[in-house]
Design a protein around this motif. Sequence first.
Motif, short mmCIF file in Angstrom:
data_model
loop_
_atom_site.label_atom_id
_atom_site.label_comp_id
_atom_site.label_asym_id
_atom_site.label_seq_id
_atom_site.Cartn_x
_atom_site.Cartn_y
_atom_site.Cartn_z
N ARG A 117 36.52 45.33 26.68
CA ARG A 117 37.90 45.33 26.20
C ARG A 117 37.89 45.51 24.68
N LEU A 118 38.81 46.33 24.19
CA LEU A 118 38.98 46.51 22.75
C LEU A 118 40.46 46.60 22.46
N GLN A 119 40.94 45.72 21.58
CA GLN A 119 42.35 45.73 21.19
C GLN A 119 42.47 45.80 19.67
N LEU A 120 43.43 46.59 19.21
CA LEU A 120 43.77 46.67 17.80
C LEU A 120 45.04 45.84 17.62
N VAL A 121 44.93 44.73 16.91
CA VAL A 121 46.00 43.74 16.81
C VAL A 121 46.70 43.90 15.47
N ASP A 122 47.99 44.20 15.53
CA ASP A 122 48.75 44.39 14.28
C ASP A 122 50.23 44.13 14.58
N PRO A 123 50.93 43.45 13.66
CA PRO A 123 52.34 43.12 13.92
C PRO A 123 53.30 44.30 13.80
N GLN A 124 52.85 45.43 13.28
CA GLN A 124 53.73 46.58 13.13
C GLN A 124 53.72 47.42 14.41
N PRO A 125 54.87 47.51 15.11
CA PRO A 125 54.93 48.34 16.32
C PRO A 125 54.54 49.79 16.07
N SER A 126 54.77 50.27 14.84
CA SER A 126 54.46 51.67 14.52
C SER A 126 52.97 51.97 14.58
N ARG A 127 52.13 50.93 14.58
CA ARG A 127 50.69 51.16 14.67
C ARG A 127 50.26 51.60 16.08
N ALA A 128 51.17 51.56 17.03
CA ALA A 128 50.83 51.97 18.39
C ALA A 128 50.41 53.44 18.43
N GLY A 129 51.08 54.28 17.66
CA GLY A 129 50.71 55.70 17.63
C GLY A 129 49.32 55.91 17.06
N LEU A 130 48.99 55.18 16.00
CA LEU A 130 47.64 55.26 15.43
C LEU A 130 46.61 54.83 16.46
N ALA A 131 46.88 53.73 17.15
CA ALA A 131 45.93 53.23 18.14
C ALA A 131 45.71 54.24 19.26
N ARG A 132 46.78 54.88 19.72
CA ARG A 132 46.63 55.90 20.78
C ARG A 132 45.74 57.03 20.31
N ALA A 133 45.93 57.45 19.05
CA ALA A 133 45.11 58.55 18.52
C ALA A 133 43.64 58.16 18.42
N SER A 141 42.22 56.15 20.58
CA SER A 141 41.81 55.77 21.94
C SER A 141 41.58 54.27 22.06
N VAL A 142 42.46 53.52 21.40
CA VAL A 142 42.38 52.06 21.38
C VAL A 142 43.73 51.49 21.80
N GLU A 143 43.74 50.35 22.46
CA GLU A 143 44.97 49.68 22.83
C GLU A 143 45.54 48.91 21.64
N HIS A 144 46.82 49.12 21.34
CA HIS A 144 47.49 48.35 20.29
C HIS A 144 48.26 47.21 20.94
N VAL A 145 48.15 46.02 20.36
CA VAL A 145 48.93 44.87 20.82
C VAL A 145 49.48 44.12 19.62
N LEU A 146 50.65 43.50 19.82
CA LEU A 146 51.18 42.61 18.81
C LEU A 146 50.38 41.31 18.83
N PRO A 147 50.33 40.58 17.71
CA PRO A 147 49.50 39.38 17.66
C PRO A 147 49.76 38.39 18.79
N GLN A 148 51.02 38.21 19.15
CA GLN A 148 51.34 37.22 20.20
C GLN A 148 50.92 37.69 21.59
N ASP A 149 50.64 38.99 21.73
CA ASP A 149 50.27 39.53 23.04
C ASP A 149 48.77 39.78 23.19
#
Length: 348
Positions: free
Chosen positions: A182-198, A200-208
């Motif tokens: 499992r690999l998660q990129l944890v960041d409170p900014q929802p806009s980081r989801a696009g970066l994570a997709r590029a 090939s990493v899952e983006h999650v908010l800190p609480q998730d």
Amino acid sequence: MTDAAHRALPEPRTCRAYWTVDPGRGELRTAELPAPGPEDVVVRALRSGISRGTESLVHRGLVPERVRERMRAPFQEGDFPAPVKYGYLAVGVVEQGPQELVGRRVFSLHPHQDRYVLPASAVTPVPDDVPSDRAVLAGSVETAVNALWEAAPRFGDRVAVVGAGMVGACAAALLARFPLARLQLVDPQPSRAGLARALSVEHVLPQDAAGECDVVVHASSTAAGLARGLELLGDEGELIELSWYGDEDPAVPLGADFHARRLQIRASQVGAVAPARRARRTTADRLATALDALRDPRFDALLSGTSSFEELPATMARLAGGSADVLCHVVRYDRPPAAPTRGAPCSP
């Protein structure tokens, strides 16, 4: 190295460099280029990168006094807060120097400048299949390489990277190549989801974010991110601390079950090769490893825009007060150097 191993230097022998001249104000200065020595190279700039977080501090004159010596770039001129010539992500082509380097693109830790003189030992060739824009990321990727040498993730590990800035994103991009469970990129900014997709990493908010991690790489430079990173560790897990806090002293939650769970916090800093590889790798080896990793086009997702060297004073001011979504801004050197004017040399 004999003089015969050097090409004639193009005329005029001038250079222009970006200087922060007052907090919040920068300018381009033109001066004579110093004559190269027999072990030097003359490099014509192609690109340089602006690391928004660090260079915004420099632009605004906010480098804390107690860390100014630690913050010095390898080829910096002047002193904080100003006037100072600062920067450390430069790609150019060797115009003069040892024959094996002449005509090659190289990376160096040089400030923003259109032509410069360096020791040949201070440049690293850029692989032919790494575009110049992407190659400016080498400094941040090198920091991430060192961190992963520290962390030593294993097959099937559960890993979280907390903080999706330049260094955190580079670490996530490298970790995406590991056989992890499992690999998660944890960041409170929802806009980081696009970066994570590029990447090939899952983006999650800190609480998730998912817990029971074997390794957490922390790069958010916030006390909240550090606390959440420790919470995400499983028993006897390790947090690799990559953040730079300047003159702040973040609260570290060492109460509750920190000791009972035998958690570990280990600092990683690019000034020295990680102990796990120090006997077998030099800093030059580490940088070459980073440049080799940049063959991966996924790193293009970290490039947040381009502008010309001529626009750099305005660009720096805009980035210093702009969006946190900016990661690395690329400066292009498309125009020839200006005519010589009086002034101090551009390089030592």
